[in-house]
Design a protein around this motif. Structure first.
Motif, PDB file in Angstrom:
ATOM      1  N   GLY A  91       2.748   1.697  -3.270  1.00  0.00           N
ATOM      2  CA  GLY A  91       1.831   2.093  -4.343  1.00  0.00           C
ATOM      3  C   GLY A  91       1.369   3.521  -4.236  1.00  0.00           C
ATOM      4  O   GLY A  91       1.140   4.189  -5.249  1.00  0.00           O
ATOM      5  N   ASN A  92       1.226   4.011  -3.015  1.00  0.00           N
ATOM      6  CA  ASN A  92       0.701   5.373  -2.821  1.00  0.00           C
ATOM      7  C   ASN A  92       1.764   6.453  -2.708  1.00  0.00           C
ATOM      8  O   ASN A  92       1.485   7.608  -3.031  1.00  0.00           O
ATOM      9  CB  ASN A  92      -0.177   5.420  -1.560  1.00  0.00           C
ATOM     10  N   LEU A  93       2.948   6.106  -2.246  1.00  0.00           N
ATOM     11  CA  LEU A  93       3.965   7.144  -2.027  1.00  0.00           C
ATOM     12  C   LEU A  93       5.237   6.951  -2.851  1.00  0.00           C
ATOM     13  O   LEU A  93       5.838   7.921  -3.279  1.00  0.00           O
ATOM     14  CB  LEU A  93       4.352   7.210  -0.545  1.00  0.00           C
ATOM     15  N   ILE A 103       0.839  -1.209   0.000  1.00  0.00           N
ATOM     16  CA  ILE A 103       0.000   0.000   0.000  1.00  0.00           C
ATOM     17  C   ILE A 103       0.869   1.252   0.000  1.00  0.00           C
ATOM     18  O   ILE A 103       0.653   2.173  -0.779  1.00  0.00           O
ATOM     19  CB  ILE A 103      -0.968  -0.004   1.202  1.00  0.00           C
ATOM     20  N   ILE A 159       4.686   6.405  -7.384  1.00  0.00           N
ATOM     21  CA  ILE A 159       3.749   7.277  -8.098  1.00  0.00           C
ATOM     22  C   ILE A 159       4.451   8.129  -9.125  1.00  0.00           C
ATOM     23  O   ILE A 159       5.613   8.273  -9.181  1.00  0.00           O
ATOM     24  CB  ILE A 159       2.977   8.193  -7.118  1.00  0.00           C
TER      25      ILE A 159
END
Length: 71
Positions: free
Chosen positions: A66-68, A63, A71
């Motif tokens: 994928g988010n930080l 997670i 990107i």
């Protein structure tokens, strides 16, 4: 490349690392609570606790990355 040439790359990377660590620990705590992974479980069923925490740890890494990171 722009951050590197302006001398701001290290501070940017340090900020991203701090955000990632904060997000990681917050998510681990939230997921453990949601899934009932408690200290009681740890004392009564140690291997089950380890299995669940490893699962939470691996999902949380995905997670956060994928988010930080990616990107």
């Amino acid at each position: 490349m722009n951050l590197l040439t302006r001398g701001k790359l290290n501070s940017y990377l340090a900020d991203v690392e701090e955000q990632a660590e904060n997000m990681f620990f917050r998510l681990v705590d939230q997921l453990a609570e949601q899934e009932g992974v408690t200290e009681k479980l740890k004392t009564e069923h140690q291997m089950l606790w380890v299995q669940k925490m490893n699962n939470i740890h691996n999902r949380t890494i995905e997670i956060v990355n994928g988010n930080l990171i990616y990107i």
